[in-house]
Design a protein around this motif. Structure first.
Motif, short mmCIF file in Angstrom:
data_model
loop_
_atom_site.label_atom_id
_atom_site.label_comp_id
_atom_site.label_asym_id
_atom_site.label_seq_id
_atom_site.Cartn_x
_atom_site.Cartn_y
_atom_site.Cartn_z
N UNK A 144 -63.63 9.94 79.16
CA UNK A 144 -63.97 9.06 80.27
C UNK A 144 -65.06 9.68 81.15
N UNK A 145 -65.74 8.85 81.90
CA UNK A 145 -66.75 9.33 82.84
C UNK A 145 -67.99 9.89 82.19
N UNK A 146 -68.42 9.30 81.09
CA UNK A 146 -69.59 9.81 80.37
C UNK A 146 -70.71 8.79 80.22
N UNK A 147 -70.59 7.67 80.90
CA UNK A 147 -71.64 6.64 80.86
C UNK A 147 -72.06 6.31 79.43
N UNK A 148 -71.09 5.99 78.59
CA UNK A 148 -71.37 5.75 77.18
C UNK A 148 -72.05 4.41 76.93
N UNK A 149 -71.80 3.45 77.78
CA UNK A 149 -72.42 2.13 77.63
C UNK A 149 -71.91 1.40 76.40
N UNK A 150 -72.50 0.24 76.15
CA UNK A 150 -72.09 -0.58 75.01
C UNK A 150 -72.34 0.13 73.69
N UNK A 151 -73.49 0.81 73.59
CA UNK A 151 -73.82 1.52 72.35
C UNK A 151 -72.83 2.61 72.03
N UNK A 152 -72.40 3.34 73.05
CA UNK A 152 -71.41 4.39 72.85
C UNK A 152 -70.07 3.84 72.41
N UNK A 153 -69.70 2.71 73.00
CA UNK A 153 -68.44 2.08 72.61
C UNK A 153 -68.51 1.57 71.18
N UNK A 154 -69.67 1.10 70.77
CA UNK A 154 -69.83 0.67 69.37
C UNK A 154 -69.69 1.86 68.42
N UNK A 155 -70.26 3.00 68.81
CA UNK A 155 -70.11 4.21 67.99
C UNK A 155 -68.64 4.59 67.85
N UNK A 156 -67.91 4.60 68.98
CA UNK A 156 -66.49 4.95 68.94
C UNK A 156 -65.69 3.97 68.09
N UNK A 157 -65.96 2.69 68.25
CA UNK A 157 -65.21 1.71 67.48
C UNK A 157 -65.53 1.83 65.99
N UNK A 158 -66.76 2.21 65.65
CA UNK A 158 -67.11 2.44 64.24
C UNK A 158 -66.33 3.59 63.66
N UNK A 159 -66.17 4.65 64.44
CA UNK A 159 -65.41 5.82 63.98
C UNK A 159 -63.94 5.47 63.81
N UNK A 160 -63.41 4.64 64.70
CA UNK A 160 -62.01 4.21 64.57
C UNK A 160 -61.86 3.30 63.36
N UNK A 161 -62.79 2.38 63.19
CA UNK A 161 -62.74 1.43 62.07
C UNK A 161 -62.74 2.13 60.72
N UNK A 162 -63.50 3.20 60.58
CA UNK A 162 -63.60 3.90 59.30
C UNK A 162 -62.45 4.88 59.09
N UNK A 163 -61.63 5.08 60.10
CA UNK A 163 -60.48 5.96 59.97
C UNK A 163 -60.72 7.38 60.41
N UNK A 164 -61.95 7.71 60.83
CA UNK A 164 -62.26 9.06 61.27
C UNK A 164 -61.53 9.42 62.56
N UNK A 165 -61.34 8.45 63.43
CA UNK A 165 -60.62 8.66 64.69
C UNK A 165 -59.39 7.76 64.73
N UNK A 166 -58.63 7.77 63.68
CA UNK A 166 -57.51 6.84 63.61
C UNK A 166 -56.20 7.39 64.14
#
Length: 106
Positions: free
Chosen positions: A83-105
């Motif tokens: 939290x508190x890292x100003x990730x923006x929409x692009x950062x959230x897309x990166x995180x959701x991609x990592x979750x979707x692929x199982x890397x951050x599951x």
């Protein structure tokens, strides 16, 4: 930062399970340095990564996730505090991609 993790351990795979860098304002450059160390395998047993308040922005997160931008080196990660890292929409897309692929599951 990557030197601290890799050289500090003689590039022997450490048993390091937790890294707490919250509030250090490492910024995007620090995110890339940390990502390089983690991708190189310096902390294969990492379970918790705390990066709150580091001004990473999307670029720093991209560096932490590594060249595939999926964080495949985080297979054992159980907790990620970012939290508190100003990730923006692009950062959230990166995180959701990592979750979707199982890397951050976990």
């Amino acid at each position: 930062l990557s030197g601290l993790l890799c050289v500090g351990y003689g590039f022997v795979q450490s048993r390091l399970a937790s890294i707490r860098l919250d509030g250090n304002e490492i910024g995007p450059a620090g995110g890339h340095a940390l990502g390089c160390a983690l991708v190189a395998g310096c902390a294969p047993y990492l379970q918790e990564l705390t990066l709150d308040g580091n001004r990473l922005f999307e670029d720093g997160l991209r560096g932490i996730l590594g060249p595939d931008a999926l964080g495949s080196h985080f297979r054992g990660l159980v907790r990620l505090f970012i939290s508190g890292n100003c990730l923006g929409d692009g950062g959230m897309e990166l995180l959701s991609g990592a979750v979707r692929t199982g890397s951050l599951s976990n």
